[in-house]
Design a protein around this motif. Structure first.
Motif: not given
Length: 216
Positions: A123-132
């Motif tokens: 959830s922390l990473i999602k806003p910074f990329c296309l997908g995790v």
């Protein structure tokens, strides 16, 4: 404490969309960093990968192009508070070019990681990329640990070999698809030995595949 410098050699590997038979993205592979296990050393490696990715994405954006990259990041570089601050700071610096072009692959996942903790990290990473995406071992326990964590795909690393023979590799790939197909929409394998194994991965039902960097 001053840490020893780590040499990071990076290879860019085409990732084939097996459903379309097209190269649709590229893996930023840390080609020469075997044996790095200390979390602080892993953070150095991840920082090098992200720094390289920023320059590459900005260059392509300036030319008017679009480049989708798979960026491997160790779980330890996001899980601990101090390392997370460093990692997220770097992701914020690349957010303008990475939001629609970067796929973050969280590595070093194992069955001992609490699903709630992984869900928080995703959830922390999602806003910074296309997908995790999550790099997992082809075991039932490892797959059970990533269920319901919001991952866009699961990644199997075949670089170290997943079976003793090509026939065993094919069996492992089919079993991986059968077990992981209900967990994430994209099933990816990196580090295949040769183009023949790419066809094996396609027949097994995986969605994407890439070769070992030493083949290029």
């Amino acid at each position: 404490v001053k840490r020893r410098p780590i040499e990071v050699r990076i290879a860019i590997e085409p990732v084939v969309n097996l459903r379309r038979d097209l190269v649709t993205s590229f893996l930023v592979d840390r080609a020469s960093v075997p044996g790095v296990t200390d979390p602080a050393d892993r953070l150095q490696v991840d920082a090098a990968v992200l720094t390289y990715a920023v320059s590459l994405l900005e260059e392509h954006k300036a030319r008017g192009g679009r480049l989708t990259l798979h960026l491997p990041v160790s779980y330890s570089s996001i899980a601990s508070v101090k390392a997370r601050e460093t990692t997220l700071r770097m992701m914020r610096s690349m957010q303008s070019v990475a939001r629609e072009t970067a796929l973050i692959e969280i590595g070093d996942l194992d069955a001992g990681i609490p699903p709630s903790r992984l869900l928080e990290v995703v959830s922390l990473i999602k806003p910074f990329c296309l997908g995790v995406l999550g790099r997992v071992r082809p075991t039932r326990k490892a797959l059970d640990a990533v269920k319901g964590c919001g991952l866009k795909g699961l990644v199997l690393d075949a670089g170290g070999g997943i079976g003793r023979t090509p026939a065993e590799d094919a069996i492992v790939l089919r079993a991986f698809v059968e077990a992981a197909g209900s967990i994430a929409p994209n099933l990816i394998v990196h580090g295949l030995a040769d183009p023949v194994m790419v066809e094996v991965a396609k027949a097994a039902g995986l969605t994407h595949a890439s070769l070992r960097p030493e083949l290029r």
